[in-house]
Design a protein around this motif. Sequence first.
Motif, PDB file in Angstrom:
ATOM      1  N   LYS A  32       0.848  -1.192   0.000  1.00  0.00           N
ATOM      2  CA  LYS A  32       0.000   0.000   0.000  1.00  0.00           C
ATOM      3  C   LYS A  32       0.880   1.237   0.000  1.00  0.00           C
ATOM      4  CE  LYS A  32      -3.748  -2.246   2.447  1.00  0.00           C
ATOM      5  NZ  LYS A  32      -4.587  -2.295   3.627  1.00  0.00           N
ATOM      6  N   VAL A  33       0.312   2.316  -0.513  1.00  0.00           N
ATOM      7  CA  VAL A  33       0.960   3.619  -0.460  1.00  0.00           C
ATOM      8  C   VAL A  33      -0.008   4.546   0.258  1.00  0.00           C
ATOM      9  CG1 VAL A  33       1.972   5.512  -1.779  1.00  0.00           C
ATOM     10  CG2 VAL A  33       2.071   3.178  -2.685  1.00  0.00           C
ATOM     11  N   GLU A  34       0.450   5.095   1.366  1.00  0.00           N
ATOM     12  CA  GLU A  34      -0.344   6.053   2.137  1.00  0.00           C
ATOM     13  C   GLU A  34       0.531   7.278   2.359  1.00  0.00           C
ATOM     14  OE1 GLU A  34      -1.731   4.125   5.701  1.00  0.00           O
ATOM     15  OE2 GLU A  34      -2.995   2.719   4.565  1.00  0.00           O
ATOM     16  N   GLY A  35       0.213   8.342   1.643  1.00  0.00           N
ATOM     17  CA  GLY A  35       1.067   9.531   1.706  1.00  0.00           C
ATOM     18  C   GLY A  35       2.435   9.189   1.178  1.00  0.00           C
ATOM     19  N   GLU A  36       3.456   9.408   1.989  1.00  0.00           N
ATOM     20  CA  GLU A  36       4.830   9.121   1.565  1.00  0.00           C
ATOM     21  C   GLU A  36       5.281   7.713   1.957  1.00  0.00           C
ATOM     22  OE1 GLU A  36       7.365  10.855   5.331  1.00  0.00           O
ATOM     23  OE2 GLU A  36       6.820  12.254   3.752  1.00  0.00           O
ATOM     24  N   ASN A  37       4.402   6.927   2.559  1.00  0.00           N
ATOM     25  CA  ASN A  37       4.791   5.634   3.106  1.00  0.00           C
ATOM     26  C   ASN A  37       4.391   4.463   2.228  1.00  0.00           C
ATOM     27  OD1 ASN A  37       5.845   6.675   5.626  1.00  0.00           O
ATOM     28  ND2 ASN A  37       3.734   7.218   6.061  1.00  0.00           N
ATOM     29  N   LEU A  38       5.328   3.524   2.070  1.00  0.00           N
ATOM     30  CA  LEU A  38       5.056   2.225   1.455  1.00  0.00           C
ATOM     31  C   LEU A  38       4.832   1.246   2.593  1.00  0.00           C
ATOM     32  CD1 LEU A  38       7.883   2.078  -1.236  1.00  0.00           C
ATOM     33  CD2 LEU A  38       5.536   2.883  -1.500  1.00  0.00           C
ATOM     34  N   ILE A  39       3.742   0.488   2.530  1.00  0.00           N
ATOM     35  CA  ILE A  39       3.385  -0.415   3.616  1.00  0.00           C
ATOM     36  C   ILE A  39       3.307  -1.833   3.058  1.00  0.00           C
ATOM     37  CG2 ILE A  39       1.655  -0.984   5.356  1.00  0.00           C
ATOM     38  CD1 ILE A  39       0.846   2.069   5.112  1.00  0.00           C
ATOM     39  N   TYR A  49      13.684  -4.336  -8.416  1.00  0.00           N
ATOM     40  CA  TYR A  49      13.723  -3.807  -9.777  1.00  0.00           C
ATOM     41  C   TYR A  49      12.335  -3.365 -10.246  1.00  0.00           C
ATOM     42  CZ  TYR A  49      18.217  -6.015  -9.313  1.00  0.00           C
ATOM     43  OH  TYR A  49      19.442  -6.387  -8.842  1.00  0.00           O
ATOM     44  N   ALA A  50      11.319  -4.142  -9.901  1.00  0.00           N
ATOM     45  CA  ALA A  50       9.950  -3.748 -10.233  1.00  0.00           C
ATOM     46  C   ALA A  50       9.582  -2.486  -9.455  1.00  0.00           C
ATOM     47  CB  ALA A  50       8.978  -4.875  -9.912  1.00  0.00           C
ATOM     48  N   LEU A  51       9.953  -2.417  -8.187  1.00  0.00           N
ATOM     49  CA  LEU A  51       9.662  -1.243  -7.378  1.00  0.00           C
ATOM     50  C   LEU A  51      10.336  -0.003  -7.971  1.00  0.00           C
ATOM     51  CD1 LEU A  51       8.306  -0.090  -4.876  1.00  0.00           C
ATOM     52  CD2 LEU A  51      10.342  -0.712  -3.576  1.00  0.00           C
ATOM     53  N   ALA A  52      11.575  -0.148  -8.420  1.00  0.00           N
ATOM     54  CA  ALA A  52      12.291   0.978  -9.033  1.00  0.00           C
ATOM     55  C   ALA A  52      11.564   1.482 -10.277  1.00  0.00           C
ATOM     56  CB  ALA A  52      13.720   0.576  -9.381  1.00  0.00           C
ATOM     57  N   ALA A  53      10.973   0.576 -11.035  1.00  0.00           N
ATOM     58  CA  ALA A  53      10.228   0.966 -12.237  1.00  0.00           C
ATOM     59  C   ALA A  53       8.897   1.629 -11.876  1.00  0.00           C
ATOM     60  CB  ALA A  53       9.987  -0.252 -13.121  1.00  0.00           C
ATOM     61  N   LEU A  54       8.283   1.210 -10.785  1.00  0.00           N
ATOM     62  CA  LEU A  54       6.981   1.736 -10.385  1.00  0.00           C
ATOM     63  C   LEU A  54       7.061   3.061  -9.625  1.00  0.00           C
ATOM     64  CD1 LEU A  54       5.355  -1.588  -9.158  1.00  0.00           C
ATOM     65  CD2 LEU A  54       4.703  -0.273 -11.180  1.00  0.00           C
ATOM     66  N   LEU A  55       8.148   3.290  -8.900  1.00  0.00           N
ATOM     67  CA  LEU A  55       8.246   4.468  -8.027  1.00  0.00           C
ATOM     68  C   LEU A  55       7.929   5.798  -8.708  1.00  0.00           C
ATOM     69  CD1 LEU A  55      11.218   3.686  -5.617  1.00  0.00           C
ATOM     70  CD2 LEU A  55       8.813   3.978  -5.031  1.00  0.00           C
ATOM     71  N   PRO A  56       8.405   6.065  -9.917  1.00  0.00           N
ATOM     72  CA  PRO A  56       8.068   7.359 -10.529  1.00  0.00           C
ATOM     73  C   PRO A  56       6.576   7.532 -10.819  1.00  0.00           C
ATOM     74  CG  PRO A  56       9.904   6.325 -11.679  1.00  0.00           C
ATOM     75  CD  PRO A  56       9.350   5.305 -10.728  1.00  0.00           C
ATOM     76  N   LEU A  57       5.844   6.439 -10.963  1.00  0.00           N
ATOM     77  CA  LEU A  57       4.416   6.522 -11.281  1.00  0.00           C
ATOM     78  C   LEU A  57       3.543   6.746 -10.050  1.00  0.00           C
ATOM     79  CD1 LEU A  57       4.269   3.529 -13.764  1.00  0.00           C
ATOM     80  CD2 LEU A  57       4.433   5.958 -14.315  1.00  0.00           C
ATOM     81  N   LEU A  58       4.018   6.336  -8.890  1.00  0.00           N
ATOM     82  CA  LEU A  58       3.167   6.361  -7.697  1.00  0.00           C
ATOM     83  C   LEU A  58       2.745   7.763  -7.267  1.00  0.00           C
ATOM     84  CD1 LEU A  58       4.780   3.448  -5.658  1.00  0.00           C
ATOM     85  CD2 LEU A  58       2.845   3.378  -7.253  1.00  0.00           C
ATOM     86  N   PRO A  59       3.648   8.750  -7.186  1.00  0.00           N
ATOM     87  CA  PRO A  59       3.183  10.098  -6.810  1.00  0.00           C
ATOM     88  C   PRO A  59       2.191  10.676  -7.820  1.00  0.00           C
ATOM     89  CG  PRO A  59       5.547   9.931  -6.526  1.00  0.00           C
ATOM     90  CD  PRO A  59       5.113   8.687  -7.250  1.00  0.00           C
ATOM     91  N   ALA A  60       2.364  10.366  -9.099  1.00  0.00           N
ATOM     92  CA  ALA A  60       1.415  10.847 -10.112  1.00  0.00           C
ATOM     93  C   ALA A  60       0.059  10.175  -9.939  1.00  0.00           C
ATOM     94  CB  ALA A  60       1.964  10.593 -11.509  1.00  0.00           C
ATOM     95  N   LYS A  61       0.078   8.885  -9.642  1.00  0.00           N
ATOM     96  CA  LYS A  61      -1.175   8.143  -9.475  1.00  0.00           C
ATOM     97  C   LYS A  61      -1.896   8.591  -8.190  1.00  0.00           C
ATOM     98  CE  LYS A  61      -3.624   4.720 -11.230  1.00  0.00           C
ATOM     99  NZ  LYS A  61      -4.282   4.809 -12.524  1.00  0.00           N
ATOM    100  N   GLN A  62      -1.168   9.114  -7.214  1.00  0.00           N
ATOM    101  CA  GLN A  62      -1.782   9.585  -5.973  1.00  0.00           C
ATOM    102  C   GLN A  62      -2.591  10.867  -6.180  1.00  0.00           C
ATOM    103  OE1 GLN A  62       1.891   9.678  -3.475  1.00  0.00           O
ATOM    104  NE2 GLN A  62       0.525   8.733  -1.977  1.00  0.00           N
TER     105      GLN A  62
END
Length: 118
Positions: A32-39, A49-62
């Motif tokens: 889960k992503v809640e604010g700045e936290n990954l849970i 490696y998958a997380l590194a690819a996803l990280l740039p998309l998460l703030p936009a998706k929020q």
Amino acid sequence: MNDDFELYDLEVSVEGDQDSFVCSHIAGHAFKVEGENLIFGDNNKFSLYALAALLPLLPAKQRESHQNDWMTSDECIACPDPNCGARFKIVRVRKRIFKHSDVTKVPVVNQKVGESRE
């Protein structure tokens, strides 16, 4: 002055046919992503490696996006390994209210979107 803003909480889950995975993904694992936290849940592995690819998309998706923006409609992202069949589903779960003053010391600047601060 009201300094509230909203972000979506997200759930990111591994989807696909386990037999098509070449990476260490496990179908159904999620975080889960809640604010700045990954849970992450108990014993819930997630590929670096998958997380590194996803990280740039998460703030936009929020953030709220235009109804015609692909960020609004598209939920599934392919594994960065072109030989892996895993997909990562990013779902907006709910909105959460934050206060600008709780997340930064920089004051709110009253300007219209698109204006320069000059």
